[in-house]
Scaffold this motif. Structure first.
Motif, short mmCIF file in Angstrom:
data_model
loop_
_atom_site.label_atom_id
_atom_site.label_comp_id
_atom_site.label_asym_id
_atom_site.label_seq_id
_atom_site.Cartn_x
_atom_site.Cartn_y
_atom_site.Cartn_z
N PHE A 106 -1.23 -0.66 -3.95
CA PHE A 106 -2.58 0.00 -4.24
C PHE A 106 -1.66 1.09 -3.59
CE2 PHE A 106 -6.47 1.45 -2.35
CZ PHE A 106 -7.36 1.41 -3.35
N ILE A 107 -2.72 2.14 -4.58
CA ILE A 107 -2.73 3.58 -3.92
C ILE A 107 -3.31 4.24 -3.40
CG2 ILE A 107 -1.67 5.58 -4.41
CD1 ILE A 107 0.47 3.49 -6.09
N ALA A 108 -3.81 4.30 -1.84
CA ALA A 108 -4.28 5.01 -1.36
C ALA A 108 -4.19 6.29 -0.98
CB ALA A 108 -4.11 4.66 0.38
N TYR A 109 -4.36 6.91 -2.06
CA TYR A 109 -5.10 8.00 -2.11
C TYR A 109 -6.07 8.12 -2.40
CZ TYR A 109 -0.16 10.08 -1.13
OH TYR A 109 1.09 11.02 -0.56
N ILE A 123 0.63 -0.71 0.21
CA ILE A 123 -0.12 0.06 0.22
C ILE A 123 0.96 1.18 -0.18
CG2 ILE A 123 -1.58 1.26 1.40
CD1 ILE A 123 -2.49 -2.06 0.14
N ILE A 124 0.91 2.01 -0.99
CA ILE A 124 1.42 3.45 -1.30
C ILE A 124 0.12 4.18 -0.70
CG2 ILE A 124 2.58 5.20 -2.17
CD1 ILE A 124 3.72 2.53 -4.16
N ALA A 125 0.59 5.02 0.85
CA ALA A 125 -0.43 5.92 0.65
C ALA A 125 0.43 7.39 1.08
CB ALA A 125 -1.24 5.37 1.99
N CYS A 126 -0.90 8.40 2.01
CA CYS A 126 -0.50 9.23 2.10
C CYS A 126 -0.22 9.41 3.53
CB CYS A 126 -1.84 10.28 2.04
SG CYS A 126 -1.72 11.83 3.30
N GLY A 127 0.79 10.14 4.64
CA GLY A 127 0.96 9.80 5.86
C GLY A 127 0.17 10.12 6.65
N ALA A 128 -1.46 10.75 6.25
CA ALA A 128 -2.10 11.23 7.19
C ALA A 128 -2.67 9.79 7.50
CB ALA A 128 -2.92 12.18 6.37
N LEU A 129 -2.74 9.05 6.46
CA LEU A 129 -3.70 7.95 6.66
C LEU A 129 -2.52 6.54 7.29
CD1 LEU A 129 -5.25 7.62 3.07
CD2 LEU A 129 -5.62 8.86 5.05
N ALA A 130 -1.78 6.92 7.54
CA ALA A 130 -0.85 6.15 7.95
C ALA A 130 -2.21 4.81 9.29
CB ALA A 130 0.63 6.47 8.75
N ARG A 131 -1.91 6.12 10.86
CA ARG A 131 -2.86 5.27 11.63
C ARG A 131 -3.66 4.28 11.03
NH1 ARG A 131 -0.76 7.04 16.59
NH2 ARG A 131 0.72 9.20 16.35
N GLU A 132 -4.19 5.24 10.42
CA GLU A 132 -5.87 4.65 10.22
C GLU A 132 -5.48 2.84 9.36
OE1 GLU A 132 -6.61 7.86 10.95
OE2 GLU A 132 -5.23 7.47 9.75
N ILE A 133 -4.18 2.99 8.47
CA ILE A 133 -4.09 1.84 7.95
C ILE A 133 -3.29 0.72 8.70
CG2 ILE A 133 -2.71 0.79 5.73
CD1 ILE A 133 -3.47 3.58 4.54
N LEU A 134 -2.73 0.71 9.83
CA LEU A 134 -1.99 -0.01 10.63
C LEU A 134 -2.86 -0.49 11.69
CD1 LEU A 134 1.24 2.57 11.14
CD2 LEU A 134 1.39 -0.01 9.75
N ALA A 135 -4.26 0.58 11.70
CA ALA A 135 -5.03 -0.06 12.57
C ALA A 135 -5.62 -1.18 11.88
CB ALA A 135 -5.83 1.72 12.98
N LEU A 136 -6.25 -0.46 10.82
CA LEU A 136 -7.16 -1.50 10.14
C LEU A 136 -6.29 -3.38 9.58
CD1 LEU A 136 -8.69 0.17 7.10
CD2 LEU A 136 -10.15 -0.34 9.44
N LYS A 137 -4.93 -3.01 9.78
CA LYS A 137 -4.20 -4.01 9.30
C LYS A 137 -4.07 -5.06 10.15
CE LYS A 137 0.02 -3.34 7.93
NZ LYS A 137 0.71 -4.48 7.20
#
Length: 211
Positions: free
Chosen positions: A81-84, A24-38
């Motif tokens: 996958f691009i998380a933008y 997943i290549i994401a915006c840093g503003a989504l890091a916590r949310e993606i880590l929580a979902l993982k």
């Protein structure tokens, strides 16, 4: 869950590579949310790279940065996958992702997919005078709103920037009374009415579940 400072996510981003199949290549503003979902879903097949969240303020940097990240990592992963969302790129990011053969989240911006794109499209016409903040943007309010607009140096500019807004909508991803209190303070600082809506992870969760 991995602990990381918001200032680091804002300026530097994040790299979490453990040899998984998907990236997943994401915006840093989504890091916590993606880590929580993982963590919640046991998505151990996903690695995560986050670009600096401050690109939120400079969207012209996003497309090139995403392209560079894809080219850097594409040989090591079977899926990227691009998380933008579009995120202010005017369609350039979507075009580049199509060229690179990678998918990205549907929607104009994170406010839309956190709300749910279908729901946001219905309410956005009635909320054109709303200013939105997410959990991350509440925590990083100074870095993303106050300082870029010069309000720390020239608070008298507030009404020029926000005179046409009526309310601040805090889209809460988590139940955090301290963040809600801070979001209220943000609204007061901008001279806006305050509304809190719990969105959870919205379309971010459902989209990543398909990756």
């Amino acid at each position: 869950m991995m602990q990381i400072e918001d200032d680091v996510l804002t300026q530097s981003g994040l790299t979490q590579h453990n040899g998984a199949r998907s990236l997943i290549i994401a915006c840093g503003a989504l890091a916590r949310e993606i880590l929580a979902l993982k963590d919640m879903n046991g998505w151990d097949h996903m690695d995560l790279t986050c670009l600096p969240a401050i690109y939120h303020v400079y969207p012209d940097k996003i497309t090139d940065a995403v392209e560079q990240a894809v080219l850097k990592h594409q040989a090591d992963y079977s899926q990227i996958f691009i998380a933008y969302a579009d995120c202010g790129t005017g369609g350039l990011l979507a075009a580049k992702c199509a060229e690179l053969g990678v998918e990205l989240i549907e929607g104009p911006h994170c406010y839309s997919f956190f709300e749910g794109n279908a729901a946001f499209s219905k309410i956005s016409e009635d909320e054109f005078t709303a200013f939105y903040l997410t959990d991350f943007l509440v925590r990083q309010f100074e870095a993303f709103v106050i300082k870029p607009m010069g309000l720390d140096r020239h608070p008298e500019l507030r009404d020029m920037y926000f005179g046409n807004y009526e309310k601040l909508v805090y889209q809460a991803q988590t139940e955090d009374p301290a963040l809600t209190k801070k979001a209220k303070a943000c609204a007061a600082q901008l001279g806006l009415k305050f509304e809190r809506r719990f969105t959870g992870y919205g379309d971010l969760k459902t989209t990543l579940a398909q990756v």
